[in-house]
Design an enzyme around this catalytic site. Structure first.
Site, PDB file in Angstrom:
ATOM      1  N   SER A  74      46.291  43.278  52.312  1.00  0.00           N
ATOM      2  CA  SER A  74      46.383  44.266  53.422  1.00  0.00           C
ATOM      3  C   SER A  74      45.568  45.216  53.507  1.00  0.00           C
ATOM      4  O   SER A  74      45.179  45.680  54.437  1.00  0.00           O
ATOM      5  CB  SER A  74      47.804  45.199  53.133  1.00  0.00           C
ATOM      6  OG  SER A  74      48.086  45.478  51.998  1.00  0.00           O
ATOM      7  N   THR A  75      44.779  45.813  52.412  1.00  0.00           N
ATOM      8  CA  THR A  75      43.707  46.906  52.444  1.00  0.00           C
ATOM      9  C   THR A  75      42.658  46.299  52.850  1.00  0.00           C
ATOM     10  O   THR A  75      41.872  47.035  53.838  1.00  0.00           O
ATOM     11  CB  THR A  75      43.660  47.583  51.094  1.00  0.00           C
ATOM     12  OG1 THR A  75      44.738  47.666  50.487  1.00  0.00           O
ATOM     13  CG2 THR A  75      42.854  48.780  51.139  1.00  0.00           C
ATOM     14  N   ALA A 108      42.602  45.972  45.543  1.00  0.00           N
ATOM     15  CA  ALA A 108      42.961  45.514  44.249  1.00  0.00           C
ATOM     16  C   ALA A 108      44.569  45.715  44.176  1.00  0.00           C
ATOM     17  O   ALA A 108      44.986  46.512  44.834  1.00  0.00           O
ATOM     18  CB  ALA A 108      42.116  46.411  43.199  1.00  0.00           C
ATOM     19  N   LYS A 138      43.761  42.050  40.258  1.00  0.00           N
ATOM     20  CA  LYS A 138      43.587  41.230  41.346  1.00  0.00           C
ATOM     21  C   LYS A 138      44.478  40.025  41.566  1.00  0.00           C
ATOM     22  O   LYS A 138      44.815  39.337  40.427  1.00  0.00           O
ATOM     23  CB  LYS A 138      42.240  41.251  41.842  1.00  0.00           C
ATOM     24  CG  LYS A 138      41.807  42.578  42.161  1.00  0.00           C
ATOM     25  CD  LYS A 138      40.103  42.223  42.893  1.00  0.00           C
ATOM     26  CE  LYS A 138      40.109  41.515  44.084  1.00  0.00           C
ATOM     27  NZ  LYS A 138      40.773  41.982  45.103  1.00  0.00           N
ATOM     28  N   GLY A 139      44.759  39.559  42.639  1.00  0.00           N
ATOM     29  CA  GLY A 139      45.336  38.427  42.735  1.00  0.00           C
ATOM     30  C   GLY A 139      46.933  38.210  43.221  1.00  0.00           C
ATOM     31  O   GLY A 139      47.280  37.388  43.185  1.00  0.00           O
ATOM     32  N   GLY A 146      47.847  38.718  46.029  1.00  0.00           N
ATOM     33  CA  GLY A 146      47.854  37.696  47.176  1.00  0.00           C
ATOM     34  C   GLY A 146      47.496  36.451  47.056  1.00  0.00           C
ATOM     35  O   GLY A 146      47.284  35.454  47.822  1.00  0.00           O
ATOM     36  N   GLU A 160      37.936  35.369  45.215  1.00  0.00           N
ATOM     37  CA  GLU A 160      37.532  36.737  45.178  1.00  0.00           C
ATOM     38  C   GLU A 160      36.689  37.183  43.933  1.00  0.00           C
ATOM     39  O   GLU A 160      35.567  38.013  44.404  1.00  0.00           O
ATOM     40  CB  GLU A 160      38.510  37.813  45.249  1.00  0.00           C
ATOM     41  CG  GLU A 160      39.674  37.805  46.294  1.00  0.00           C
ATOM     42  CD  GLU A 160      40.635  38.760  46.115  1.00  0.00           C
ATOM     43  OE1 GLU A 160      41.154  39.305  47.028  1.00  0.00           O
ATOM     44  OE2 GLU A 160      41.249  38.728  44.736  1.00  0.00           O
ATOM     45  N   LYS A 208      47.490  52.667  43.251  1.00  0.00           N
ATOM     46  CA  LYS A 208      47.108  51.467  42.568  1.00  0.00           C
ATOM     47  C   LYS A 208      46.216  51.971  41.198  1.00  0.00           C
ATOM     48  O   LYS A 208      45.751  51.014  40.092  1.00  0.00           O
ATOM     49  CB  LYS A 208      46.044  50.674  43.233  1.00  0.00           C
ATOM     50  CG  LYS A 208      46.357  50.383  44.412  1.00  0.00           C
ATOM     51  CD  LYS A 208      47.561  48.997  44.331  1.00  0.00           C
ATOM     52  CE  LYS A 208      47.819  48.582  45.700  1.00  0.00           C
ATOM     53  NZ  LYS A 208      46.739  47.882  46.670  1.00  0.00           N
TER      54      LYS A 208
HETATM   55  O1  LIG Z   1      44.995  37.837  45.850  1.00  0.00           O
HETATM   56  C1  LIG Z   1      44.777  39.158  46.671  1.00  0.00           C
HETATM   57  C2  LIG Z   1      44.010  40.271  46.437  1.00  0.00           C
HETATM   58  O2  LIG Z   1      43.635  40.338  44.898  1.00  0.00           O
HETATM   59  C3  LIG Z   1      44.299  41.801  46.923  1.00  0.00           C
HETATM   60  O3  LIG Z   1      43.043  42.294  47.050  1.00  0.00           O
HETATM   61  C4  LIG Z   1      45.068  42.469  46.142  1.00  0.00           C
HETATM   62  O4  LIG Z   1      46.437  41.680  45.874  1.00  0.00           O
HETATM   63  C5  LIG Z   1      45.309  43.933  46.832  1.00  0.00           C
HETATM   64  O5  LIG Z   1      46.158  43.760  47.965  1.00  0.00           O
HETATM   65  P1  LIG Z   1      46.676  44.630  48.834  1.00  0.00           P
HETATM   66  O6  LIG Z   1      45.365  45.362  49.359  1.00  0.00           O
HETATM   67  O7  LIG Z   1      47.562  44.118  49.957  1.00  0.00           O
HETATM   68  O8  LIG Z   1      47.704  45.676  47.971  1.00  0.00           O
END
Ligand SMILES: O=C[C@H](O)[C@H](O)[C@H](O)COP(=O)(O)O
Length: 232
Positions: A30-31, A85, A96-97, A99, A105, A123
């Site tokens: 999302s970021t 992250a 990470k991960g 998603g 990545e 975070k």
């Molecule tokens: O697999 C997904 C990634 O590593 C994302 O960058 C991580 O989960 C952060 O995602 P978000 O910005 O949605 O918190």
């Protein structure tokens, strides 16, 4: 600022590091999505960038918004990767991960001269591990791989559930067709030992510990975005 505005603030600050003509790794989540939206506005104004997406999800958003994309085989050496992250510690160690995009990545980040992480202050952690560690595994022999991960964890004094990530109709499948085990260790005092142990297990494809990869992290909070730099 609400949660989305914090993500936008971090993404906006990261955009200042992107120069015209750069070969750019584009993260997932999302970021990272907020970063893509801001980048697309600049591209629409004539800014040139060659993007390499870290997931099918990011690729779809880039295509929809007109950000030019290339494969990592077209552009195997990148100037910069901007990515989100799930956790960031004081040494810029990452989890990470969340998603499920960790494999691409990590490959893209490793092919980049610099990696800048964008995140909101929720975070930031003292010790990695509060967020369940995603471990990407081959579907073949997944139970044997899980047992090997449990034994490694035991040897390192780690405990907590290691669960196959579900999706609607079965296990979650990554872009590479693998499964994800989410390991709820709570606290990982020696992330390097865990990372080394995990890569030595044959069924483990990759794990979500990104150590010594990020050169900077842009952390957004109510008082603005600040940049943490990796110590040399
Ligand atoms: O697999 C997904 C990634 O590593 C994302 O960058 C991580 O989960 C952060 O995602 P978000 O910005 O949605 O918190």
């Amino acid at each position: 600022m609400d949660a989305r505005q914090l993500k936008i603030a971090a993404a906006q600050a990261a955009l200042e590091h992107v120069e015209d003509g750069m070969r750019l790794g584009i993260g997932t989540g999302s970021t990272a999505d907020e970063f893509v939206r801001l980048l697309a506005e600049k591209v629409a104004d004539g800014f040139r960038v060659q993007g390499v997406p870290t997931s099918e999800r990011t690729a779809r958003l880039c295509v929809e918004l007109g950000v030019p994309l290339f494969s990592l085989d077209d552009l195997p050496e990148l100037d910069l990767t901007i990515d989100g992250a799930d956790e960031v510690d004081g040494s810029l160690g990452l989890i990470k991960g969340g998603g499920g995009a960790l494999l691409r990545e990590k490959i893209v980040a490793a092919a980049s001269a610099r990696m800048i992480v964008i995140a909101d202050e929720t975070k930031l952690v003292e010790t990695l591990g509060r967020f369940p560690l995603p471990i990407e595994v081959a579907p073949f022999g997944m139970t044997a791989t899980r047992i090997a991960v449990e034994r490694l964890a035991e040897r390192l004094g780690l405990s907590g559930a290691i669960e196959l990530r579900p999706e609607r109709d079965g296990p979650f499948l990554t872009d590479g067709g693998h499964f994800i085990l989410d390991a709820s260790f709570g606290r990982i005092p020696d992330a390097e030992a865990l990372a080394n142990g995990l890569v030595a297990i044959p069924g483990v494809v990759e794990h979500g510990l990104f150590l010594n990869m990020a050169s900077a992290a842009i952390i957004a909070s109510q008082s603005g975005a600040r940049t943490l730099l990796a110590k040399d």
